[in-house]
Design an enzyme around this catalytic site. Structure first.
Site, PDB file in Angstrom:
ATOM      1  N   SER A 139       0.852  -1.193   0.000  1.00 25.81           N
ATOM      2  CA  SER A 139       0.000   0.000   0.000  1.00 25.81           C
ATOM      3  C   SER A 139       0.883   1.237   0.000  1.00 25.81           C
ATOM      4  O   SER A 139       2.067   1.162   0.344  1.00 25.81           O
ATOM      5  CB  SER A 139      -0.845  -0.014   1.282  1.00 25.81           C
ATOM      6  OG  SER A 139      -1.488   1.228   1.476  1.00 25.81           O
ATOM      7  N   TYR A 152      -2.164  -0.634  10.624  1.00 27.93           N
ATOM      8  CA  TYR A 152      -2.143  -0.990   9.197  1.00 27.93           C
ATOM      9  C   TYR A 152      -0.787  -0.629   8.582  1.00 27.93           C
ATOM     10  O   TYR A 152      -0.176  -1.447   7.893  1.00 27.93           O
ATOM     11  CB  TYR A 152      -3.282  -0.270   8.481  1.00 27.93           C
ATOM     12  CG  TYR A 152      -3.422  -0.617   7.019  1.00 27.93           C
ATOM     13  CD1 TYR A 152      -3.897  -1.855   6.613  1.00 27.93           C
ATOM     14  CD2 TYR A 152      -3.071   0.303   6.029  1.00 27.93           C
ATOM     15  CE1 TYR A 152      -4.038  -2.174   5.256  1.00 27.93           C
ATOM     16  CE2 TYR A 152      -3.205  -0.010   4.676  1.00 27.93           C
ATOM     17  CZ  TYR A 152      -3.690  -1.246   4.297  1.00 27.93           C
ATOM     18  OH  TYR A 152      -3.827  -1.558   2.960  1.00 27.93           O
TER      19      TYR A 152
HETATM   20  N1  LIG Z   1      -8.474  -0.609  -2.058  1.00 24.71           N
HETATM   21  C1  LIG Z   1      -7.491   0.139  -1.683  1.00 24.71           C
HETATM   22  O1  LIG Z   1      -7.606   1.372  -1.686  1.00 24.71           O
HETATM   23  C2  LIG Z   1      -6.167  -0.472  -1.271  1.00 24.71           C
HETATM   24  C3  LIG Z   1      -5.058   0.385  -1.217  1.00 24.71           C
HETATM   25  C4  LIG Z   1      -3.830  -0.142  -0.850  1.00 24.71           C
HETATM   26  C5  LIG Z   1      -3.702  -1.485  -0.578  1.00 24.71           C
HETATM   27  N2  LIG Z   1      -4.787  -2.309  -0.616  1.00 24.71           N
HETATM   28  C6  LIG Z   1      -4.583  -3.735  -0.308  1.00 24.71           C
HETATM   29  O2  LIG Z   1      -5.143  -4.526  -1.344  1.00 24.71           O
HETATM   30  C7  LIG Z   1      -5.485  -5.814  -0.824  1.00 24.71           C
HETATM   31  C8  LIG Z   1      -6.885  -6.169  -1.296  1.00 24.71           C
HETATM   32  O3  LIG Z   1      -7.814  -5.258  -0.739  1.00 24.71           O
HETATM   33  P1  LIG Z   1      -9.064  -4.686  -1.554  1.00 24.71           P
HETATM   34  O4  LIG Z   1      -8.840  -3.263  -1.771  1.00 24.71           O
HETATM   35  O5  LIG Z   1      -9.365  -5.552  -2.702  1.00 24.71           O
HETATM   36  O6  LIG Z   1     -10.199  -4.783  -0.421  1.00 24.71           O
HETATM   37  P2  LIG Z   1     -11.375  -5.834  -0.194  1.00 24.71           P
HETATM   38  O7  LIG Z   1     -12.358  -5.712  -1.286  1.00 24.71           O
HETATM   39  O8  LIG Z   1     -11.811  -5.639   1.207  1.00 24.71           O
HETATM   40  O9  LIG Z   1     -10.651  -7.242  -0.354  1.00 24.71           O
HETATM   41  C9  LIG Z   1      -9.866  -7.813   0.657  1.00 24.71           C
HETATM   42  C10 LIG Z   1     -10.101  -9.301   0.640  1.00 24.71           C
HETATM   43  O10 LIG Z   1      -9.277  -9.917   1.630  1.00 24.71           O
HETATM   44  C11 LIG Z   1     -10.032 -10.931   2.221  1.00 24.71           C
HETATM   45  N3  LIG Z   1      -9.557 -11.322   3.543  1.00 24.71           N
HETATM   46  C12 LIG Z   1      -9.461 -10.568   4.668  1.00 24.71           C
HETATM   47  N4  LIG Z   1      -9.045 -11.331   5.690  1.00 24.71           N
HETATM   48  C13 LIG Z   1      -8.901 -12.596   5.202  1.00 24.71           C
HETATM   49  C14 LIG Z   1      -8.505 -13.841   5.753  1.00 24.71           C
HETATM   50  N5  LIG Z   1      -8.184 -13.964   7.056  1.00 24.71           N
HETATM   51  N6  LIG Z   1      -8.455 -14.932   4.955  1.00 24.71           N
HETATM   52  C15 LIG Z   1      -8.782 -14.846   3.647  1.00 24.71           C
HETATM   53  N7  LIG Z   1      -9.189 -13.704   3.056  1.00 24.71           N
HETATM   54  C16 LIG Z   1      -9.240 -12.598   3.833  1.00 24.71           C
HETATM   55  C17 LIG Z   1     -11.445 -10.388   2.295  1.00 24.71           C
HETATM   56  O11 LIG Z   1     -12.359 -11.475   2.399  1.00 24.71           O
HETATM   57  P3  LIG Z   1     -13.571 -11.500   3.479  1.00 24.71           P
HETATM   58  O12 LIG Z   1     -14.728 -10.877   2.765  1.00 24.71           O
HETATM   59  O13 LIG Z   1     -13.740 -12.960   3.760  1.00 24.71           O
HETATM   60  O14 LIG Z   1     -13.133 -10.705   4.674  1.00 24.71           O
HETATM   61  C18 LIG Z   1     -11.558  -9.633   0.986  1.00 24.71           C
HETATM   62  O15 LIG Z   1     -12.090 -10.444  -0.030  1.00 24.71           O
HETATM   63  C19 LIG Z   1      -5.339  -5.720   0.690  1.00 24.71           C
HETATM   64  O16 LIG Z   1      -4.144  -6.361   1.078  1.00 24.71           O
HETATM   65  C20 LIG Z   1      -5.269  -4.225   0.959  1.00 24.71           C
HETATM   66  O17 LIG Z   1      -4.513  -3.929   2.110  1.00 24.71           O
HETATM   67  C21 LIG Z   1      -6.034  -1.826  -0.964  1.00 24.71           C
END
Ligand SMILES: NC(=O)c1ccc[n+]([C@@H]2O[C@H](COP(=O)([O-])OP(=O)(O)OC[C@H]3O[C@@H](n4cnc5c(N)ncnc54)[C@H](OP(=O)(O)O)[C@@H]3O)[C@@H](O)[C@H]2O)c1
Length: 284
Positions: A139, A152
Site C-alpha cells: 500500500s 495498518y
Molecule cells: N483498495 C485500496 O484502496 C487499497 C489500497 C492499498 C492497498 N490495498 C490492499 O489490497 C489488498 C486487497 O484489498 P481490496 O482493496 O481488494 O479490499 P477488499 O475488497 O476488502 O478485499 C480484501 C479481501 O481480503 C479478504 N480477507 C481478509 N481477511 C482474510 C482472511 N483472514 N483470509 C482470507 N481472506 C481474507 C477479504 O475477504 P472477506 O470478505 O472474507 O473478509 C476480501 O475479499 C489488501 O491487502 C489491501 O490492504 C487496498
C-alpha cells in the site's frame, strides 16, 4: 512457455482486487487457484466463470490464518510447481494507537503479515522450480506513515521489508518479487475496515474527522481498481525486474515526495496536510 499451462494462486478472492485478478488471469488462459473464506456462501458469484472456464478455475476455501488449510493447499503444488503467487488478502485495522487492543494489533499482523510470510515460505520451492513470480499487495501506507493507521501502516511496512529481502534472496533463482503499492482505490476495503475498540477522548474528534474524510472518499467515484489489475498482469507477463510499483496519483505523489524531497521538508509538508485532514477543531 504457453500461458495455458501456467498456474496462479490468489488469496482473498471474495471481493476487490482479488476477485478482479481471478477474472483477469482466467481471461489470459491461466489456471487460477482462487482462494477465499466462506466459499459455500459465495460460490454463486463464480458460477458464470466456472461455466465458461471449467477446470481452469479452481476455487478453494482458505482463511489465510488457518494453518491446516494452508498446508493442504501447499501440497497441491509440490509436484506441479507454481508460476505465480498473489498475496492479496488483507484488511485495514484503523484508529489511534491508544484505541487499539492487543488483539486488534495481533489480528492485523496475523492477516497482513504472518499469513503472507508463512504461505510464501511454504510455496517457495514450488515457485523457484518454475522461476515464478510473487506479488504482494502492499500500500501507499507501506512507505508513508499516516495518523490513525499505525497498525495498518506497520503491517504493510513489515511486509515491505520481507518482500525486499526476498527480492534479493531469490534473484539468483530468477524468481521475481513485486510490491504493489496502491493509493486509495474503489473496492470493499473501506467497508471491511475496522476501528479501535478502546475509548480515547483525546482522539475522538480526530477519528470522526478521518471517518468523514474516508466516507466522502468512498461515496466519490474514486480511482477504479482496473489500473492495478492491468499493472499486475503486465508485470507478471513481462517478468519485469522492478520491485516497487506505486499506483494511483496519491501513491505516486507520496512516493516521489518521500524519495526526492529532503526528509525534514517532506514531514513539514505532510504535517500541514494532516492538520487539514485530522486536526481541524480537535486542537481547540
Ligand atoms: N483498495 C485500496 O484502496 C487499497 C489500497 C492499498 C492497498 N490495498 C490492499 O489490497 C489488498 C486487497 O484489498 P481490496 O482493496 O481488494 O479490499 P477488499 O475488497 O476488502 O478485499 C480484501 C479481501 O481480503 C479478504 N480477507 C481478509 N481477511 C482474510 C482472511 N483472514 N483470509 C482470507 N481472506 C481474507 C477479504 O475477504 P472477506 O470478505 O472474507 O473478509 C476480501 O475479499 C489488501 O491487502 C489491501 O490492504 C487496498
Amino acid at each position: 512457455m504457453s500461458s495455458k499451462s501456467r498456474q496462479v494462486f490468489i488469496t482473498g478472492c471474495a471481493s476487490g482486487f482479488g476477485r478482479m485478478l481471478t477474472s483477469a488471469f482466467l481471461a489470459r488462459g491461466w489456471k487460477v487457484y482462487a482462494t477465499l473464506r466462506k466459499l459455500d456462501e459465495r460460490r454463486e458469484s463464480f458460477v458464470e466463470e466456472q461455466g465458461k472456464w471449467g477446470e481452469q478455475l479452481q476455487l478453494r476455501e482458505f482463511d489465510v490464518t488457518n494453518e491446516s488449510q494452508r498446508q493442504s493447499l501447499v501440497e497441491e503444488f509440490t509436484e506441479t510447481g507454481l508460476d505465480c503467487l498473489i498475496n492479496n488478502a488483507g484488511f485495514g485495522q484503523f484508529g489511534a494507537a491508544e484505541t487499539l487492543s492487543d488483539e486488534q494489533f495481533r489480528q492485523q499482523f496475523e492477516v497482513n503479515v504472518f499469513a503472507c510470510l508463512f504461505l510464501t515460505r511454504d510455496l517457495l520451492p514450488a515457485l523457484r522450480s518454475k522461476k515464478g513470480s510473487i506479488v504482494f499487495l502492499s500500500s501507499v501506507l507501506g512507505y508513508s506513515g499516516v495518523p490513525l493507521t499505525s497498525a495498518y501502516c506497520s503491517s504493510k511496512f513489515a511486509l515491505e521489508g520481507f518482500a525486499e529481502a526476498l527480492y534479493h534472496e531469490l534473484a539468483p533463482f530468477d524468481t521475481r518479487v513485486y510490491l504493489i503499492e496502491p493509493g486509495g482505490h474503489r473496492t470493499d476495503f473501506g467497508t471491511n475496515t475496522s476501528w479501535g475498540q478502546l475509548e480515547s477522548p483525546a482522539f475522538a474528534q480526530h477519528t470522526n474527522n478521518y471517518k468523514s474524510f474516508l466516507a466522502k472518499k468512498l461515496s466519490a467515484p474514486g480511482t477504479p481498481p482496473q489500473g492495478v489489475i492491468d499493472k499486475i498482469v503486465k508485470l507478471v507477463h513481462s517478468r519485469s525486474k522492478r520491485l516497487r510499483v506505486p499506483l494511483g496519483s496519491d501513491a505516486k505523489q507520496l512516493y516521489f515526495l518521500k524519495h526526492l524531497v529532503p526528509e525534514w521538508l517532506h514531514h513539514r509538508l505532510l504535517h500541514s496536510v494532516f492538520r487539514g485532514m485530522f486536526w481541524r477543531e480537535a486542537a481547540q
